[in-house]
Design a protein around this motif. Structure first.
Motif, PDB file in Angstrom:
ATOM      1  N   ARG A   1       0.837  -1.210   0.000  1.00 30.83           N
ATOM      2  CA  ARG A   1       0.000   0.000   0.000  1.00 30.83           C
ATOM      3  C   ARG A   1       0.871   1.259   0.000  1.00 30.83           C
ATOM      4  NH1 ARG A   1      -3.894   0.861   5.032  1.00 30.83           N
ATOM      5  NH2 ARG A   1      -1.865   1.257   5.997  1.00 30.83           N
ATOM      6  N   GLU A   2       1.977   1.229   0.742  1.00 32.90           N
ATOM      7  CA  GLU A   2       2.870   2.391   0.778  1.00 32.90           C
ATOM      8  C   GLU A   2       3.495   2.660  -0.587  1.00 32.90           C
ATOM      9  OE1 GLU A   2       3.233   4.591   3.242  1.00 32.90           O
ATOM     10  OE2 GLU A   2       1.609   3.434   4.128  1.00 32.90           O
ATOM     11  N   TRP A   3       3.838   1.609  -1.318  1.00 34.82           N
ATOM     12  CA  TRP A   3       4.363   1.792  -2.677  1.00 34.82           C
ATOM     13  C   TRP A   3       3.301   2.374  -3.599  1.00 34.82           C
ATOM     14  CZ3 TRP A   3       8.932   2.168  -4.763  1.00 34.82           C
ATOM     15  CH2 TRP A   3      10.038   1.584  -4.144  1.00 34.82           C
ATOM     16  N   PHE A   4       2.060   1.965  -3.422  1.00 32.98           N
ATOM     17  CA  PHE A   4       0.945   2.503  -4.201  1.00 32.98           C
ATOM     18  C   PHE A   4       0.853   4.012  -4.002  1.00 32.98           C
ATOM     19  CE2 PHE A   4      -3.732   3.368  -4.477  1.00 32.98           C
ATOM     20  CZ  PHE A   4      -3.917   3.030  -5.814  1.00 32.98           C
ATOM     21  N   ARG A   5       0.968   4.437  -2.756  1.00 32.33           N
ATOM     22  CA  ARG A   5       0.936   5.871  -2.456  1.00 32.33           C
ATOM     23  C   ARG A   5       2.175   6.570  -3.007  1.00 32.33           C
ATOM     24  NH1 ARG A   5      -0.484   5.227   4.002  1.00 32.33           N
ATOM     25  NH2 ARG A   5      -2.728   4.765   3.800  1.00 32.33           N
ATOM     26  N   LEU A   6       3.324   5.965  -2.796  1.00 31.44           N
ATOM     27  CA  LEU A   6       4.604   6.554  -3.201  1.00 31.44           C
ATOM     28  C   LEU A   6       4.659   6.796  -4.702  1.00 31.44           C
ATOM     29  CD1 LEU A   6       7.388   7.242  -1.812  1.00 31.44           C
ATOM     30  CD2 LEU A   6       8.164   5.025  -2.651  1.00 31.44           C
ATOM     31  N   LEU A   7       4.215   5.832  -5.473  1.00 30.58           N
ATOM     32  CA  LEU A   7       4.246   5.951  -6.933  1.00 30.58           C
ATOM     33  C   LEU A   7       3.410   7.140  -7.408  1.00 30.58           C
ATOM     34  CD1 LEU A   7       3.950   2.167  -7.803  1.00 30.58           C
ATOM     35  CD2 LEU A   7       5.771   3.665  -8.634  1.00 30.58           C
TER      36      LEU A   7
ATOM     37  N   ASN B   1       2.264   9.789  -5.539  1.00 31.74           N
ATOM     38  CA  ASN B   1       2.578  11.078  -4.917  1.00 31.74           C
ATOM     39  C   ASN B   1       3.904  11.671  -5.378  1.00 31.74           C
ATOM     40  OD1 ASN B   1       0.212  10.900  -3.457  1.00 31.74           O
ATOM     41  ND2 ASN B   1       1.196  10.041  -1.637  1.00 31.74           N
ATOM     42  N   ASN B   2       4.768  10.841  -5.979  1.00 35.79           N
ATOM     43  CA  ASN B   2       6.112  11.314  -6.290  1.00 35.79           C
ATOM     44  C   ASN B   2       6.497  11.240  -7.759  1.00 35.79           C
ATOM     45  OD1 ASN B   2       7.636  11.706  -3.473  1.00 35.79           O
ATOM     46  ND2 ASN B   2       6.257   9.946  -3.303  1.00 35.79           N
ATOM     47  N   VAL B   3       5.674  10.609  -8.586  1.00 37.71           N
ATOM     48  CA  VAL B   3       6.037  10.440  -9.990  1.00 37.71           C
ATOM     49  C   VAL B   3       4.961  11.045 -10.886  1.00 37.71           C
ATOM     50  CG1 VAL B   3       6.746   8.839 -11.793  1.00 37.71           C
ATOM     51  CG2 VAL B   3       7.209   8.286  -9.398  1.00 37.71           C
ATOM     52  N   GLN B   4       5.335  12.046 -11.651  1.00 45.98           N
ATOM     53  CA  GLN B   4       4.402  12.702 -12.563  1.00 45.98           C
ATOM     54  C   GLN B   4       3.880  11.707 -13.595  1.00 45.98           C
ATOM     55  OE1 GLN B   4       6.136  15.926 -14.744  1.00 45.98           O
ATOM     56  NE2 GLN B   4       4.238  16.481 -15.772  1.00 45.98           N
ATOM     57  N   GLY B   5       2.582  11.731 -13.819  1.00 46.62           N
ATOM     58  CA  GLY B   5       1.983  10.866 -14.823  1.00 46.62           C
ATOM     59  C   GLY B   5       1.582   9.493 -14.319  1.00 46.62           C
ATOM     60  N   VAL B   6       1.824   9.223 -13.039  1.00 40.84           N
ATOM     61  CA  VAL B   6       1.439   7.935 -12.463  1.00 40.84           C
ATOM     62  C   VAL B   6       0.210   8.125 -11.582  1.00 40.84           C
ATOM     63  CG1 VAL B   6       2.109   6.058 -10.918  1.00 40.84           C
ATOM     64  CG2 VAL B   6       3.761   6.973 -12.548  1.00 40.84           C
ATOM     65  N   GLY B   7      -0.892   7.518 -12.007  1.00 39.22           N
ATOM     66  CA  GLY B   7      -2.116   7.527 -11.226  1.00 39.22           C
ATOM     67  C   GLY B   7      -2.384   6.142 -10.677  1.00 39.22           C
ATOM     68  N   ALA B   8      -3.596   5.941 -10.175  1.00 39.88           N
ATOM     69  CA  ALA B   8      -3.938   4.663  -9.550  1.00 39.88           C
ATOM     70  C   ALA B   8      -3.813   3.495 -10.527  1.00 39.88           C
ATOM     71  CB  ALA B   8      -5.354   4.730  -8.992  1.00 39.88           C
ATOM     72  N   LYS B   9      -4.245   3.694 -11.780  1.00 42.29           N
ATOM     73  CA  LYS B   9      -4.216   2.609 -12.762  1.00 42.29           C
ATOM     74  C   LYS B   9      -2.795   2.144 -13.038  1.00 42.29           C
ATOM     75  CE  LYS B   9      -5.877   1.381 -17.396  1.00 42.29           C
ATOM     76  NZ  LYS B   9      -6.598   1.876 -18.608  1.00 42.29           N
TER      77      LYS B   9
ATOM     78  N   LYS C   1      14.205   7.142  -2.443  1.00 46.83           N
ATOM     79  CA  LYS C   1      13.213   6.630  -1.506  1.00 46.83           C
ATOM     80  C   LYS C   1      13.182   5.113  -1.443  1.00 46.83           C
ATOM     81  CE  LYS C   1      10.140  10.633  -1.818  1.00 46.83           C
ATOM     82  NZ  LYS C   1      11.089  11.504  -2.518  1.00 46.83           N
ATOM     83  N   ALA C   2      13.786   4.436  -2.422  1.00 47.38           N
ATOM     84  CA  ALA C   2      13.728   2.970  -2.487  1.00 47.38           C
ATOM     85  C   ALA C   2      14.209   2.285  -1.207  1.00 47.38           C
ATOM     86  CB  ALA C   2      14.509   2.462  -3.695  1.00 47.38           C
ATOM     87  N   PRO C   3      15.351   2.692  -0.599  1.00 48.55           N
ATOM     88  CA  PRO C   3      15.801   1.982   0.603  1.00 48.55           C
ATOM     89  C   PRO C   3      14.787   2.000   1.739  1.00 48.55           C
ATOM     90  CG  PRO C   3      17.567   3.313  -0.297  1.00 48.55           C
ATOM     91  CD  PRO C   3      16.316   3.698  -1.048  1.00 48.55           C
ATOM     92  N   ALA C   4      14.085   3.107   1.909  1.00 51.66           N
ATOM     93  CA  ALA C   4      13.124   3.226   3.007  1.00 51.66           C
ATOM     94  C   ALA C   4      11.882   2.373   2.785  1.00 51.66           C
ATOM     95  CB  ALA C   4      12.716   4.684   3.189  1.00 51.66           C
ATOM     96  N   PHE C   5      11.635   1.996   1.543  1.00 52.09           N
ATOM     97  CA  PHE C   5      10.432   1.226   1.233  1.00 52.09           C
ATOM     98  C   PHE C   5      10.777  -0.161   0.707  1.00 52.09           C
ATOM     99  CE2 PHE C   5       9.019   5.535   1.354  1.00 52.09           C
ATOM    100  CZ  PHE C   5       7.727   5.480   1.825  1.00 52.09           C
ATOM    101  N   ALA C   6      11.931  -0.678   1.111  1.00 51.68           N
ATOM    102  CA  ALA C   6      12.386  -1.979   0.608  1.00 51.68           C
ATOM    103  C   ALA C   6      12.146  -3.106   1.601  1.00 51.68           C
ATOM    104  CB  ALA C   6      13.874  -1.900   0.266  1.00 51.68           C
ATOM    105  N   GLY C   7      11.436  -2.833   2.691  1.00 52.01           N
ATOM    106  CA  GLY C   7      11.190  -3.887   3.666  1.00 52.01           C
ATOM    107  C   GLY C   7      12.476  -4.270   4.380  1.00 52.01           C
ATOM    108  N   ASP C   8      12.717  -5.574   4.511  1.00 58.82           N
ATOM    109  CA  ASP C   8      13.883  -6.070   5.239  1.00 58.82           C
ATOM    110  C   ASP C   8      15.179  -5.953   4.444  1.00 58.82           C
ATOM    111  OD1 ASP C   8      11.915  -8.740   6.675  1.00 58.82           O
ATOM    112  OD2 ASP C   8      12.311  -6.731   7.413  1.00 58.82           O
ATOM    113  N   ALA C   9      15.075  -5.586   3.155  1.00 64.85           N
ATOM    114  CA  ALA C   9      16.267  -5.575   2.306  1.00 64.85           C
ATOM    115  C   ALA C   9      16.880  -4.185   2.157  1.00 64.85           C
ATOM    116  CB  ALA C   9      15.903  -6.118   0.920  1.00 64.85           C
ATOM    117  N   SER C  10      16.567  -3.262   3.065  1.00 64.82           N
ATOM    118  CA  SER C  10      16.986  -1.875   2.862  1.00 64.82           C
ATOM    119  C   SER C  10      18.500  -1.723   2.753  1.00 64.82           C
ATOM    120  CB  SER C  10      16.450  -0.984   3.986  1.00 64.82           C
ATOM    121  OG  SER C  10      16.895  -1.449   5.244  1.00 64.82           O
TER     122      SER C  10
END
Length: 206
Positions: free
Chosen positions: A69-75, A77-85, A132-141
């Motif tokens: 869910r956090e990646w869904f929000r991140l994509l 909120n931070n990337v132009q042209g990326v919506g829910a679909k 932002k990838a390291p913070a949202f990588a789970g246990d593999a940060s």
């Protein structure tokens, strides 16, 4: 706002499911990976929900984990042209750890595998989310941070040479990076390329 649904599976369709919570059926649009992991009809299920409220509709998006869910929000909120679909398409194709790996390694082709995500959008995703990838990588940060150095060309020469050698042997860049990261833990940061390659091959042979 709805943040979580806990009930039983009533229906699973191509892009959504219905979760029955005490007799009320909630429609949740989900990534294909989430839908595929749901149990059968009538069985217990939990979805983490992102609720969108607009003038003409209320839509729920469901995910198997909070990280997804956090990646869904991140994509969005931070990337132009990326919506829910588009965000759903990306998460249908790549797991959170795979997406974090692709961003860290600047693997635009991997992100572009998602339906409806062209090279330009994939490049924006990789560029805008690299910090932002390291913070949202789970246990593999920790490993993701190491891979970012590789993807940005700032990793020490022995590491870069070991990665290159393993990929030349036919291993994917991601597999090679994982193997060298494990080799470094065993050999230490001062290990030369030959030692990293040897230990990396042992990791890959497991």
């Amino acid at each position: 706002m709805i943040g979580k649904l806990k009930g039983t599976v009533d229906e699973i369709d191509e892009d959504h499911c219905i979760i029955d919570v005490h007799g009320v059926g909630y429609v949740a649009y989900c990534p294909a990976r989430t839908l595929a992991a749901l149990p059968g009809r009538g069985e217990a299920a939990v979805l983490f929900i992102e609720t969108y409220v607009r003038e003409d509709m209320i839509r729920l998006y469901g995910f198997a984990t909070v990280l997804e869910r956090e990646w869904f929000r991140l994509l969005q909120n931070n990337v132009q042209g990326v919506g829910a679909k588009v965000a759903l398409a990306v998460l249908s194709t790549l797991s959170p750890s795979e997406l974090a790996n692709a961003i860290a390694l600047r693997d635009i082709a991997m992100v572009a595998r998602a339906p409806g995500v062209g090279k330009k959008v994939a490049e924006r995703i990789v560029t805008e989310l690299k910090s932002k990838a390291p913070a949202f990588a789970g246990d593999a940060s920790g490993t993701i941070g190491f891979k970012q150095e590789i993807g940005e060309g700032v990793a020490p020469a022995p590491i870069a040479d070991a990665i290159s050698a393993l990929t030349n042997l036919g291993y994917s860049r991601d597999m090679a990076a994982n193997a060298v990261a494990a080799a470094m833990k065993a050999a230490g940061e001062d290990a030369d390329a030959a030692k990293l390659i040897r230990l990396g091959l042992k990791e890959l042979a497991r």
